[in-house]
Design an enzyme around this catalytic site. Sequence first.
Site, PDB file in Angstrom:
ATOM      1  N   HIS A   1      -7.603  -5.300  -0.178  1.00  0.00           N
ATOM      2  CA  HIS A   1      -6.382  -4.495  -0.272  1.00  0.00           C
ATOM      3  C   HIS A   1      -5.175  -5.157   0.397  1.00  0.00           C
ATOM      4  CE1 HIS A   1      -4.254  -0.810  -1.055  1.00  0.00           C
ATOM      5  NE2 HIS A   1      -4.019  -0.564   0.222  1.00  0.00           N
TER       6      HIS A   1
ATOM      7  N   SER B   1       0.828  -1.194   0.000  1.00  0.00           N
ATOM      8  CA  SER B   1       0.000   0.000   0.000  1.00  0.00           C
ATOM      9  C   SER B   1       0.871   1.256   0.000  1.00  0.00           C
ATOM     10  CB  SER B   1      -0.955  -0.035   1.196  1.00  0.00           C
ATOM     11  OG  SER B   1      -1.955   0.943   1.098  1.00  0.00           O
TER      12      SER B   1
ATOM     13  N   ASP C   1     -10.279  -4.225  -5.481  1.00  0.00           N
ATOM     14  CA  ASP C   1      -9.613  -3.525  -4.382  1.00  0.00           C
ATOM     15  C   ASP C   1     -10.201  -2.124  -4.308  1.00  0.00           C
ATOM     16  OD1 ASP C   1      -7.923  -2.182  -2.643  1.00  0.00           O
ATOM     17  OD2 ASP C   1      -6.074  -2.925  -3.532  1.00  0.00           O
TER      18      ASP C   1
END
Length: 267
Positions: free
Chosen positions: A245, A95, A217
Amino acid sequence: MDIGRRNNVTITGNPQGPTVVLAHGFGCDQNMWRLTVPALADDYRVVLFDHVGSGRSDASAFSEDRYASLDGYARDVVEVCEELDLRDAVFVGHSVSAMIGVLAAAAAPERIGALVMVAPSPRYVDDEGYRGGFSAQDIDELLASLESNYLGWSAAMAPVIMGNTDRPELGEELRNSFCATDPDMARAFARTTFLSDSRDDLKSVQVPTLVLECTQDVIAPREVGAFVHQAIPGSTLVTLDATGHCPHLSAPEATNEAITGFLAGLR
């Protein structure tokens, strides 16, 4: 300052192998990689750490000024690499840490020799000709909710971020991770994360790069994966058969296979 203590650095795996650094995303800690470490430990030296304000990092090291931008987190990564005298390490960032890795690699190219970007997003807010997944109003509301009731925000958002509604234990784990993070530091990291724009930084990447995206996602839609892939010359894009995610938790086998396959190609 004791850099290792500041970021709760832990080292495992094969001490003779190439080094892989695993970096967690917002609201998480190094424990989120526990299903990936066993896939690497035989062949690679694995370095894990917690961003300041997360996990078991040294909370006294937190500074609003330093961590008001992703550069502060990237400086921490560089300092960890320097402390361990890493050379040509592979940086695996989940991320927001994918972008932190991009900044660290630009700042210390001798330290980081390859990047793996797991569900990356260089900008979360939609822009002209760019879909980040959120409108500016969405992000304003998200941050306002987080500011006013962090625990409530965590309980509501964790299952959405994780996806996999048929496996509620995954969302519960993420909620617990969010709730274990100091709220003030989490708010600061959230502002830095969701208001960042690292699109131009992608052009600086000159190392082998693997971009991992998920089929679904809500935080980093597939348009974002395509954008990152196109922005980094020579990068490899792999679409995991995964929802949510956090594929290293929800689809560890597919995630690990993609990472180890990429690593094998570097040797």
